[in-house]
Enzyme design. Structure first.
Site, PDB file in Angstrom:
ATOM      1  N   ASP A   1       0.883  -1.139   0.000  1.00  3.33           N
ATOM      2  CA  ASP A   1       0.000   0.000   0.000  1.00  3.33           C
ATOM      3  C   ASP A   1       0.940   1.213   0.000  1.00  3.33           C
ATOM      4  O   ASP A   1       2.103   1.089   0.353  1.00  3.33           O
ATOM      5  CB  ASP A   1      -0.826  -0.054   1.292  1.00  3.33           C
ATOM      6  CG  ASP A   1      -1.607   1.207   1.525  1.00  3.33           C
ATOM      7  OD1 ASP A   1      -2.393   1.576   0.649  1.00  3.33           O
ATOM      8  OD2 ASP A   1      -1.440   1.817   2.599  1.00  3.33           O
TER       9      ASP A   1
ATOM     10  N   ASP B   1      -7.316  -0.793   3.668  1.00  2.86           N
ATOM     11  CA  ASP B   1      -6.763  -1.979   3.027  1.00  2.86           C
ATOM     12  C   ASP B   1      -6.822  -3.245   3.887  1.00  2.86           C
ATOM     13  O   ASP B   1      -6.224  -4.257   3.550  1.00  2.86           O
ATOM     14  CB  ASP B   1      -5.337  -1.726   2.513  1.00  2.86           C
ATOM     15  CG  ASP B   1      -4.411  -1.243   3.616  1.00  2.86           C
ATOM     16  OD1 ASP B   1      -4.722  -1.480   4.794  1.00  2.86           O
ATOM     17  OD2 ASP B   1      -3.394  -0.618   3.284  1.00  2.86           O
TER      18      ASP B   1
HETATM   19  P1  ADP Z   1      -3.739   4.696  -0.244  1.00  2.00           P
HETATM   20  O1  ADP Z   1      -4.157   3.608  -1.141  1.00  2.00           O
HETATM   21  O2  ADP Z   1      -2.636   5.501  -0.861  1.00  2.00           O
HETATM   22  O3  ADP Z   1      -3.402   4.233   1.121  1.00  2.00           O
HETATM   23  P2  ADP Z   1      -6.503   5.530   0.381  1.00  2.00           P
HETATM   24  O4  ADP Z   1      -7.137   4.354  -0.274  1.00  2.00           O
HETATM   25  O5  ADP Z   1      -6.575   5.621   1.851  1.00  2.00           O
HETATM   26  O6  ADP Z   1      -4.988   5.723  -0.125  1.00  2.00           O
HETATM   27  O7  ADP Z   1      -7.160   6.849  -0.212  1.00  2.00           O
HETATM   28  C1  ADP Z   1      -7.219   7.040  -1.614  1.00  2.00           C
HETATM   29  C2  ADP Z   1      -7.518   8.461  -1.983  1.00  2.00           C
HETATM   30  O8  ADP Z   1      -8.834   8.822  -1.562  1.00  2.00           O
HETATM   31  C3  ADP Z   1      -6.605   9.475  -1.361  1.00  2.00           C
HETATM   32  O9  ADP Z   1      -5.433   9.667  -2.117  1.00  2.00           O
HETATM   33  C4  ADP Z   1      -7.481  10.718  -1.341  1.00  2.00           C
HETATM   34  O10 ADP Z   1      -7.431  11.355  -2.585  1.00  2.00           O
HETATM   35  C5  ADP Z   1      -8.876  10.175  -1.131  1.00  2.00           C
HETATM   36  N1  ADP Z   1      -9.276  10.188   0.273  1.00  2.00           N
HETATM   37  C6  ADP Z   1      -9.427   9.127   1.087  1.00  2.00           C
HETATM   38  N2  ADP Z   1      -9.847   9.504   2.320  1.00  2.00           N
HETATM   39  C7  ADP Z   1      -9.911  10.849   2.290  1.00  2.00           C
HETATM   40  C8  ADP Z   1     -10.259  11.844   3.256  1.00  2.00           C
HETATM   41  N3  ADP Z   1     -10.603  11.548   4.505  1.00  2.00           N
HETATM   42  N4  ADP Z   1     -10.222  13.137   2.857  1.00  2.00           N
HETATM   43  C9  ADP Z   1      -9.863  13.457   1.602  1.00  2.00           C
HETATM   44  N5  ADP Z   1      -9.538  12.576   0.670  1.00  2.00           N
HETATM   45  C10 ADP Z   1      -9.551  11.299   0.985  1.00  2.00           C
HETATM   46 MG    MG Z   2      -3.500   3.452   3.088  1.00  2.00          MG
END
Ligand code: ADP
Ligand code: MG
Length: 627
Positions: free
Chosen positions: A328, A524
């Site tokens: 991740d 995840d």
């Molecule tokens: P990663 O796979 O990099 O761990 P996430 O799946 O947690 O990322 O989140 C994916 C995307 O969704 C982030 O890059 C962001 O653009 C958006 N996102 C998720 N949660 C939030 C939040 N609480 N506020 C703003 N954007 C969010």
């Molecule tokens: Mg993450």
């Protein structure tokens, strides 16, 4: 040494001394037998009892039965011919020496390991209103209580430092030897040891839910999840012992029948009976049976000493075969601490845009939310946030002062039909919409963990063939991170369910070996449990990750992944060395015994020898060098 071990040692010494004395006593016939029975029973009574109990319970085939048949057989041979009973006593004696050594070594290494894990605190200091301290059971401390931790004390519960500065030793949890400095506002975890200053801590979790208790639970349950090799050994013993007994019976009877019926010579009864008994003694599988679980146990202990918690020996086995590692991004390869690098407002001013975004994120625990709230420190003003909803992997929706506001990525904007403006800045773009109208975006960026590059390099050195990154972030950011870290493959703009789908595709692919997923548990957790082996980063963070994962890295250091792989490879190598060594010596002795070239003494000596070497070898699994 415990009481049982002391008693055993005493029995060993007494019967050994008696045996030496009897050597000089000139007795013949029944008197001699009676005299030799004294050391024999002193040293062997419990083995005989266990063998008879086994027969009575219908589960006779164990090493006690082997020893009983062999020694009683030797005594019968003594009565009927040789008049020599030393062998029966000696065999029992050696067997017990072996057992004693085993219980001592196992006990000792278990104790070492649990001492390493000695993180369970016995008390907490609560401050009374008059300022005096009171020692209480940590179970009785409630969330929000203030506890005082003095230098030298273990931190009993998780919380935040309210007052005081100190340095703490985190090594029991993280394997990290450099002390960490904590100031008011920092999080502190149970299992740390306070070293220099007096601090006041506001507790955030109950004792049961605190890190130390959770880790001890994990470790205590770890050995109940058996590896394939361990299961193999217990299955093996179930078939092996009866097979050996049957083989011994055949060895005692077939040659006799042959000589009687076919060769028509008068057979030597004693010779074949002796060889059969010999065969029984040699065949005892003790070395194998004890050294394998011990090797795994040492491997698990060695790993936890380095701050890597492995939830069972089966996962050690899996880790050793890992060929694909899927990561991740946020919080795993990057720090998950975002800085605002640009604010591009559309209908309102920049300050207002940050203000609204921070409010929307009020109830989110996502690293992005935490960073946006940090960028707008007055988040807790009198604005009213009346409704908040997390749109997993995309962003947040909330009603602030009656306005419906969305904060998130371009996917979120698309799904609510708001036209968003692309941004040429490098970074994670957080778009904001208010009542269905685009209000601008905030560019934030994360930093790659200092150790991430080294971590990926050492993974390749540890035999991992392919690395993949899955992220919900945009393609630009994903590409930059994976180029910098030399990750073989990346997939961006993924929703949590897309991550599971990608993982399934990887699992179905060919030549991928065992697939590990490393994540922080935020968006995840399902992937963590779907992968062959789930590794959770940041035990400091999400509880969901600790639950879903098979391996937990106590600090957020990604280099621990390759370390875990190396530990398990070493452990497995030791397990196989022990299996082959024990079986090899066994087969050699069996052949020599059947041919009449080895006597019972040699056989039992070989067995104890193999066991000692195997146990010492197993203990090596505790120690792993840094790369
Ligand atoms: P990663 O796979 O990099 O761990 P996430 O799946 O947690 O990322 O989140 C994916 C995307 O969704 C982030 O890059 C962001 O653009 C958006 N996102 C998720 N949660 C939030 C939040 N609480 N506020 C703003 N954007 C969010
Ligand atoms: Mg993450």
């Amino acid at each position: 040494m415990n009481k049982k071990q002391k008693k055993m040692l005493l029995r060993i010494i007494i019967s050994a001394v008696l045996m030496v004395i009897l050597h000089f006593v000139k007795a013949e016939g029944w008197l001699k037998l009676a005299l030799y029975m004294i050391p024999y029973l002193i040293i062997g009574y419990d083995v005989l009892l266990k063998a008879f109990k086994g027969i009575r319970n219908g589960q006779p085939f164990d090493e006690c039965l082997l020893m009983t048949i062999a020694t009683i057989g030797a005594i019968v041979l003594g009565i009927t011919g040789s008049g020599d009973y030393v062998e029966a006593v000696a065999v029992m004696l050696f067997y017990q020496v072996g057992e004693w050594f085993q219980s001592y070594a196992v006990g000792k290494s278990r104790k070492n390991i649990s001492e390493l894990m000695d993180i369970r605190p016995d008390y907490a200091n609560i401050q009374n209103e008059d300022g005096t301290l009171e020692k209480v059971d940590p179970y009785d401390v409630e969330i929000g209580d203030i506890i005082v931790i003095q230098p030298g004390e273990k931190v009993p519960l998780d919380g935040t430092v309210e007052e005081g500065t100190t340095s703490v030793n985190t090594s029991a949890l993280t394997g990290e030897s450099v002390p960490r400095t904590l100031r008011p506002g920092d999080r502190i975890l149970s299992g740390f040891i306070n070293m220099t200053g007096v601090i006041k801590v506001r507790t955030e979790k109950e004792f049961d839910e605190s890190t130390a208790s959770k880790i001890l639970d994990l470790v205590e349950n770890a050995s109940s999840r058996k590896s394939r090799s361990e299961n193999f050994i217990s299955r093996f013993a179930r078939i092996y012992t009866p097979a050996v007994v049957i083989a011994a019976v055949l060895l005692a009877t077939l040659p006799l029948l042959y000589e009687l019926l076919i060769a028509k010579t008068s057979p030597d009864l004693g010779k074949w009976a002796y060889r059969a008994l010999n065969f029984l003694v040699v065949s005892c599988p003790c070395a194998l049976v004890i050294s394998i679980p011990l090797s795994f146990f040492a491997g698990l202990g060695g790993a936890s000493k380095s701050g890597i918690l492995i939830k069972g020996s089966n996962y050690l086995e899996q880790l050793a075969g890992t060929e694909t590692v899927v990561f991740d991004k946020t919080g795993t390869l990057t720090k998950g601490v975002f800085e605002v690098t640009a604010v591009h407002p559309d209908i309102i001013d920049g300050e207002e845009l940050l203000h609204m975004a921070a409010h929307v994120e009020r109830y989110s625990l996502h690293p992005i939310a935490v960073s946006l709230k940090k960028a707008y420190p007055n988040e807790h003003d009198d604005c009213e946030v009346s409704y908040a909803e997390e749109i997993t992997g995309q962003g947040m929706k909330a009603i602030v002062n009656g306005k419906e506001i969305y904060v998130g990525n371009s996917g979120l904007m698309d799904s609510i039909g708001v036209e968003w403006h692309p941004c040429h800045h490098q970074g994670t773009i957080i778009h904001v919409s208010m009542d269905g109208v685009y209000a601008g975006h905030i560019v934030i960026s994360d930093v790659i963990k200092e150790n991430a590059g080294e971590a990926l390099e050492s993974l390749k050195k540890s035999g991992v063939r392919k690395t993949v990154m899955l992220t919900g972030d945009n393609r630009n950011v994903a590409e930059a991170v994976s180029r910098e870290l030399k990750i073989d493959e990346f997939h961006s703009d993924l929703l949590p369910e897309d991550k599971v789908m990608r993982m399934e595709e990887i699992l179905e692919g060919k030549e991928k070996g065992i697939v590990a997923f490393v994540g922080d548990g935020i968006n995840d957790a399902p992937v963590l449990s779907r992968a062959d082996i789930g590794i959770a980063m940041g035990a400091m963070g999400s509880d969901a990750a600790i639950e879903a994962a098979d391996v937990v890295l106590m600090d957020d250091d990604p280099r621990k992944i390759s370390k875990a792989i190396r530990i398990s490879k070493k452990c497995l190598r030791i397990v196989y060395e022990n299996i082959w060594f024990a079986i090899g010596v066994k087969i050699l002795c069996l052949i020599l015994g059947a041919l009449g070239l080895a006597n019972m003494w040699m056989a039992i000596f070989a067995d104890v020898g193999v066991m000692v070497i195997a146990v010492l070898n197993a203990i090596r699994a505790l120690f792993v060098r840094d790369l």
